[in-house]
Design an enzyme around this catalytic site. Structure first.
Site: not given
Length: 109
Positions: A22, A34
């Protein structure tokens, strides 16, 4: 940080990719890095499936892996090449703009 690995052979053909992690750019649901990476990865996986018959991918939270089979037809290989090179270009463009949040690594196998 997101790590994207592009797997190439010695001739430069892409045989797969792995994306994991992430970015940490923002909280979940507001993370544009993301979201951009996910959009590229899912579009590539969908296009590989629908246009080139490549269905070998795995995904879960913060992870996607996709591989091109070695017995792919020449016609589908040509389609896969365009899709995978487009993915690589897109990921590198995101990396250029958000270096602290994504790294793109090209591996030769």
């Amino acid at each position: 940080m997101i790590k994207a690995n592009i797997i190439r052979d010695r001739n430069g053909l892409i045989w797969g990719f792995t994306i994991k992690g992430h970015s940490g750019f923002a909280e979940k649901g507001k993370d544009i890095v993301c979201a951009a990476v996910s959009a590229l990865a899912y579009t590539a996986a969908g296009a590989l499936d629908e246009l080139a018959g490549v269905r070998d991918y795995t995904e879960r939270d913060g992870f996607m892996k996709c591989s091109v089979p070695s017995d792919i037809s020449a016609e589908n290989r040509a389609k896969a090449d365009i899709i995978l090179e487009t993915l690589a270009i897109g990921l590198k463009q995101i990396e250029e703009a958000y270096k602290e949040f994504i790294v793109v690594v090209e591996e030769e196998v």
